[in-house]
Design a protein around this motif. Sequence first.
Motif, PDB file in Angstrom:
ATOM      1  N   PHE A 160       0.827  -1.211   0.000  1.00  0.00           N
ATOM      2  CA  PHE A 160       0.000   0.000   0.000  1.00  0.00           C
ATOM      3  C   PHE A 160       0.865   1.265   0.000  1.00  0.00           C
ATOM      4  CE2 PHE A 160      -4.416  -1.254   1.442  1.00  0.00           C
ATOM      5  CZ  PHE A 160      -5.053  -0.445   0.533  1.00  0.00           C
ATOM      6  N   PHE A 161       1.859   1.263   0.884  1.00  0.00           N
ATOM      7  CA  PHE A 161       2.712   2.442   1.001  1.00  0.00           C
ATOM      8  C   PHE A 161       3.408   2.758  -0.325  1.00  0.00           C
ATOM      9  CE2 PHE A 161       3.424   1.861   5.863  1.00  0.00           C
ATOM     10  CZ  PHE A 161       2.300   2.629   6.121  1.00  0.00           C
ATOM     11  N   CYS A 162       3.972   1.721  -0.937  1.00  0.00           N
ATOM     12  CA  CYS A 162       4.693   1.954  -2.190  1.00  0.00           C
ATOM     13  C   CYS A 162       3.740   2.429  -3.286  1.00  0.00           C
ATOM     14  CB  CYS A 162       5.407   0.686  -2.636  1.00  0.00           C
ATOM     15  SG  CYS A 162       6.822   0.324  -1.613  1.00  0.00           S
ATOM     16  N   LEU A 163       2.568   1.801  -3.356  1.00  0.00           N
ATOM     17  CA  LEU A 163       1.587   2.182  -4.369  1.00  0.00           C
ATOM     18  C   LEU A 163       1.131   3.625  -4.150  1.00  0.00           C
ATOM     19  CD1 LEU A 163      -0.265   1.329  -6.703  1.00  0.00           C
ATOM     20  CD2 LEU A 163      -1.913   0.529  -5.015  1.00  0.00           C
ATOM     21  N   SER A 164       0.884   3.948  -2.904  1.00  0.00           N
ATOM     22  CA  SER A 164       0.441   5.295  -2.583  1.00  0.00           C
ATOM     23  C   SER A 164       1.523   6.311  -2.927  1.00  0.00           C
ATOM     24  CB  SER A 164       0.127   5.354  -1.085  1.00  0.00           C
ATOM     25  OG  SER A 164      -0.839   6.286  -0.832  1.00  0.00           O
ATOM     26  N   GLY A 165       2.766   5.995  -2.550  1.00  0.00           N
ATOM     27  CA  GLY A 165       3.868   6.892  -2.880  1.00  0.00           C
ATOM     28  C   GLY A 165       3.985   7.092  -4.378  1.00  0.00           C
ATOM     29  N   PHE A 166       3.777   6.014  -5.127  1.00  0.00           N
ATOM     30  CA  PHE A 166       3.876   6.083  -6.590  1.00  0.00           C
ATOM     31  C   PHE A 166       2.792   6.995  -7.171  1.00  0.00           C
ATOM     32  CE2 PHE A 166       2.640   4.206 -10.758  1.00  0.00           C
ATOM     33  CZ  PHE A 166       3.806   4.500 -11.458  1.00  0.00           C
ATOM     34  N   VAL A 223       7.533   7.115  -4.318  1.00  0.00           N
ATOM     35  CA  VAL A 223       7.715   8.365  -5.074  1.00  0.00           C
ATOM     36  C   VAL A 223       8.916   8.247  -6.005  1.00  0.00           C
ATOM     37  CG1 VAL A 223       7.892  10.878  -4.930  1.00  0.00           C
ATOM     38  CG2 VAL A 223       6.776   9.643  -3.096  1.00  0.00           C
ATOM     39  N   LEU A 224       9.936   7.533  -5.539  1.00  0.00           N
ATOM     40  CA  LEU A 224      11.106   7.326  -6.412  1.00  0.00           C
ATOM     41  C   LEU A 224      10.681   6.580  -7.679  1.00  0.00           C
ATOM     42  CD1 LEU A 224      14.208   7.491  -6.772  1.00  0.00           C
ATOM     43  CD2 LEU A 224      14.375   5.295  -5.596  1.00  0.00           C
ATOM     44  N   ALA A 225       9.803   5.577  -7.509  1.00  0.00           N
ATOM     45  CA  ALA A 225       9.284   4.859  -8.687  1.00  0.00           C
ATOM     46  C   ALA A 225       8.525   5.826  -9.596  1.00  0.00           C
ATOM     47  CB  ALA A 225       8.378   3.714  -8.248  1.00  0.00           C
ATOM     48  N   ALA A 226       7.766   6.747  -8.974  1.00  0.00           N
ATOM     49  CA  ALA A 226       7.024   7.730  -9.771  1.00  0.00           C
ATOM     50  C   ALA A 226       7.982   8.672 -10.501  1.00  0.00           C
ATOM     51  CB  ALA A 226       6.089   8.534  -8.864  1.00  0.00           C
ATOM     52  N   TYR A 227       9.074   9.019  -9.830  1.00  0.00           N
ATOM     53  CA  TYR A 227      10.075   9.913 -10.444  1.00  0.00           C
ATOM     54  C   TYR A 227      10.681   9.233 -11.671  1.00  0.00           C
ATOM     55  CZ  TYR A 227      14.053  13.093 -10.798  1.00  0.00           C
ATOM     56  OH  TYR A 227      14.973  14.003 -11.265  1.00  0.00           O
ATOM     57  N   ILE A 228      10.992   7.960 -11.499  1.00  0.00           N
ATOM     58  CA  ILE A 228      11.569   7.209 -12.634  1.00  0.00           C
ATOM     59  C   ILE A 228      10.538   7.109 -13.758  1.00  0.00           C
ATOM     60  CG2 ILE A 228      12.444   4.939 -13.340  1.00  0.00           C
ATOM     61  CD1 ILE A 228      13.574   4.673 -10.464  1.00  0.00           C
ATOM     62  N   TYR A 229       9.280   6.861 -13.380  1.00  0.00           N
ATOM     63  CA  TYR A 229       8.202   6.774 -14.372  1.00  0.00           C
ATOM     64  C   TYR A 229       8.082   8.094 -15.138  1.00  0.00           C
ATOM     65  CZ  TYR A 229       3.428   6.418 -16.189  1.00  0.00           C
ATOM     66  OH  TYR A 229       2.322   6.407 -17.004  1.00  0.00           O
ATOM     67  N   PHE A 267      12.212   2.747 -16.230  1.00  0.00           N
ATOM     68  CA  PHE A 267      10.991   2.175 -15.648  1.00  0.00           C
ATOM     69  C   PHE A 267      10.646   0.868 -16.363  1.00  0.00           C
ATOM     70  CE2 PHE A 267       6.367   1.972 -14.867  1.00  0.00           C
ATOM     71  CZ  PHE A 267       6.319   2.275 -13.511  1.00  0.00           C
ATOM     72  N   ARG A 268      10.766   0.898 -17.693  1.00  0.00           N
ATOM     73  CA  ARG A 268      10.467  -0.322 -18.474  1.00  0.00           C
ATOM     74  C   ARG A 268      11.483  -1.424 -18.171  1.00  0.00           C
ATOM     75  NH1 ARG A 268       9.830   3.583 -23.069  1.00  0.00           N
ATOM     76  NH2 ARG A 268       7.670   4.275 -22.870  1.00  0.00           N
ATOM     77  N   MET A 269      12.733  -0.998 -17.967  1.00  0.00           N
ATOM     78  CA  MET A 269      13.774  -1.983 -17.657  1.00  0.00           C
ATOM     79  C   MET A 269      13.485  -2.663 -16.312  1.00  0.00           C
ATOM     80  SD  MET A 269      17.813  -1.239 -17.950  1.00  0.00           S
ATOM     81  CE  MET A 269      18.200  -1.083 -16.227  1.00  0.00           C
ATOM     82  N   ILE A 270      13.030  -1.860 -15.341  1.00  0.00           N
ATOM     83  CA  ILE A 270      12.696  -2.432 -14.022  1.00  0.00           C
ATOM     84  C   ILE A 270      11.525  -3.411 -14.157  1.00  0.00           C
ATOM     85  CG2 ILE A 270      11.879  -1.870 -11.679  1.00  0.00           C
ATOM     86  CD1 ILE A 270      13.353   0.833 -11.992  1.00  0.00           C
ATOM     87  N   ALA A 271      10.575  -3.060 -15.037  1.00  0.00           N
ATOM     88  CA  ALA A 271       9.438  -3.975 -15.254  1.00  0.00           C
ATOM     89  C   ALA A 271       9.924  -5.322 -15.771  1.00  0.00           C
ATOM     90  CB  ALA A 271       8.454  -3.342 -16.235  1.00  0.00           C
ATOM     91  N   ILE A 320       6.237  -2.186  -8.672  1.00  0.00           N
ATOM     92  CA  ILE A 320       5.227  -1.272  -9.227  1.00  0.00           C
ATOM     93  C   ILE A 320       5.243  -1.261 -10.762  1.00  0.00           C
ATOM     94  CG2 ILE A 320       4.517   1.175  -9.373  1.00  0.00           C
ATOM     95  CD1 ILE A 320       3.733   0.029  -6.711  1.00  0.00           C
ATOM     96  N   PRO A 321       6.438  -1.176 -11.396  1.00  0.00           N
ATOM     97  CA  PRO A 321       6.438  -1.221 -12.869  1.00  0.00           C
ATOM     98  C   PRO A 321       5.806  -2.499 -13.416  1.00  0.00           C
ATOM     99  CG  PRO A 321       8.558  -0.468 -12.059  1.00  0.00           C
ATOM    100  CD  PRO A 321       7.787  -0.930 -10.864  1.00  0.00           C
ATOM    101  N   PHE A 322       6.037  -3.606 -12.739  1.00  0.00           N
ATOM    102  CA  PHE A 322       5.428  -4.875 -13.170  1.00  0.00           C
ATOM    103  C   PHE A 322       3.906  -4.787 -13.058  1.00  0.00           C
ATOM    104  CE2 PHE A 322       3.681  -8.808 -11.136  1.00  0.00           C
ATOM    105  CZ  PHE A 322       3.496  -9.541 -12.304  1.00  0.00           C
ATOM    106  N   PHE A 323       3.423  -4.327 -11.891  1.00  0.00           N
ATOM    107  CA  PHE A 323       1.974  -4.221 -11.709  1.00  0.00           C
ATOM    108  C   PHE A 323       1.366  -3.257 -12.724  1.00  0.00           C
ATOM    109  CE2 PHE A 323       2.573  -5.887  -7.289  1.00  0.00           C
ATOM    110  CZ  PHE A 323       1.616  -6.889  -7.355  1.00  0.00           C
TER     111      PHE A 323
END
Lengths: 162, 393
Positions: free
Chosen positions: B63-69, B225-231, B238-242, B288-291
Amino acid sequence: MKIDYRLLTIVACAFVVAGAAIVMTRQATNSAVVMEIIPPKGVAMTDRVHDGMQLEVTAKGLTLTLPKCNLDKYQDKFFLHLYTRSGLEKNPPAFINLDFFLAQETGLAQQIHGEKSCVYLKPLSDFSPQQVNIGQFTVPNGNCCEITWSRTYIFDRNLLGK
Amino acid sequence: MMMATPKPASAVGAESHDRMYGLDVCRTMAILSVVFGHMLQHSTPHPYLASVGFMAIFGVDLFFCLSGFLIGRILMQVSERWPQEQERGVMQFWYRRWMRTLPLYFFFLFVELQIYWGGASSLSAQRAYLVFAQNLAWPMPSFYGLTWSLTVEEWFYFLFPLLILLSIGFGKTPRASVLTAIVIFLVIPPVLRFFLFDASGAFNNLDPNIRHVVIFRLDSLGFGVLAAYIYHWHKPLFRMIAELRWFFIAAALACMAFIKWDYFGLAETNWLVTVYFSVVALVFAGLIPFFSGLSPTRFAWFNRFVKYTSQIAYSLYLGHVVAFAACIYMFKRLGCYDTIYPNPWLTYPIFMALVYLLASFTYFAIEKPLLTLRDRRSKVTAQKTPIEAQVPI
């Protein structure tokens, strides 16, 4: 790089307002009764209750652990009230009074990871309590009583809602 | 096979104005883990179920990671305008967040004050709950204990934009300001964990003293948020992480195995506590990128279930324990407590039915009307983004 002092002041004000709100709402929370339930299987409930003292309670007994064996902070009298099933059925509920002063109890000194602590045990299994109330209180100017902190532990889920 | 299928890596992170199905899956998994874990605590579970109950704690991490994203994506969009809008932009962000989260929180807070299993309480005794101060830098009380994670979220909503604004005030660009805030959120909580946590053996209780304390947990959202920044700024990465999804899935399983092996052992050393929560947050942020790349399954009913569960996730989160308590009360009133409650296979369907019923009621009666009102009254309509419909809390 141009510094926007107006913006910095606004941010600082936001922090001050948040800090003030926290301070105001945190006052006197020590006297609030916090209740815990002991899982039916008898798993210990561990709680750091007051000035670093740790309380662990199961249906078998109660363990008070004092960091650094510092008794000075715990001079006030402890109340320990045990409620049995029959006691709870009375109106008002009757309890077994096991009030004590920690200084008069025998503690067991121990060293864990180089930290000294003292453990005090209070066996409860002889009483089969359904509920335990514990805390400390003072008698300011002879007026009983001002509770410093307290905890209520319920052992039987069936008591919920009663 | 009902599993949602991953999109090709090239499609991951592609702009879309629809709900992202994969994030709905993520949210559904997270909320159902939390509900499942608490359901075990409020029942007499079968030993097999009880043995997997520990996995529920990862629902909150997800939840936390998704929310941050999701919030991070919103902040990256709206903060572009903050050098001009200044505090009005932040106030607008807070208004939208608080209209989303506070009404239902206060509704359930008042319900809890009346029906809390430890006995009715009063607002004056629980006033810390009015400003989310119940677990800011101290152990979480047992009253309305599940709000610890909402408190972490609320402080994130409050502090993260302020840090961006502060950085903008020092003359940095919005992008650099977001990055600064991310770095602060990733660095400070582990440092606090290391220096403030008292890992002197007997005095530890991991949940109330670390896991449920806001200042120790804000990095979980920071990784989101870091995931969102990369996105937002580095889509190829982001695609590479996926594409590394199997690595992150294996890492998530390893974290779960570690917890199963020795959860309380975590509290024995400061460095372990310091590193563990950061690693778990990093791993879930890496998922997150996978989801976000998952596509709907061919089972329409399953897709509808996922979408609906994620829509009412906040109501489910705040109300599920109340629903359990209502069930237990009902069993007692109807005289069937001794028959039904000891049997989890009878209890759980009833629990879940009431959880969904209550959540649907609070969603349609409280959440949705207030969100409609918010959107109608919100002056800066440009802030309403498709992402916002995705934010779990």
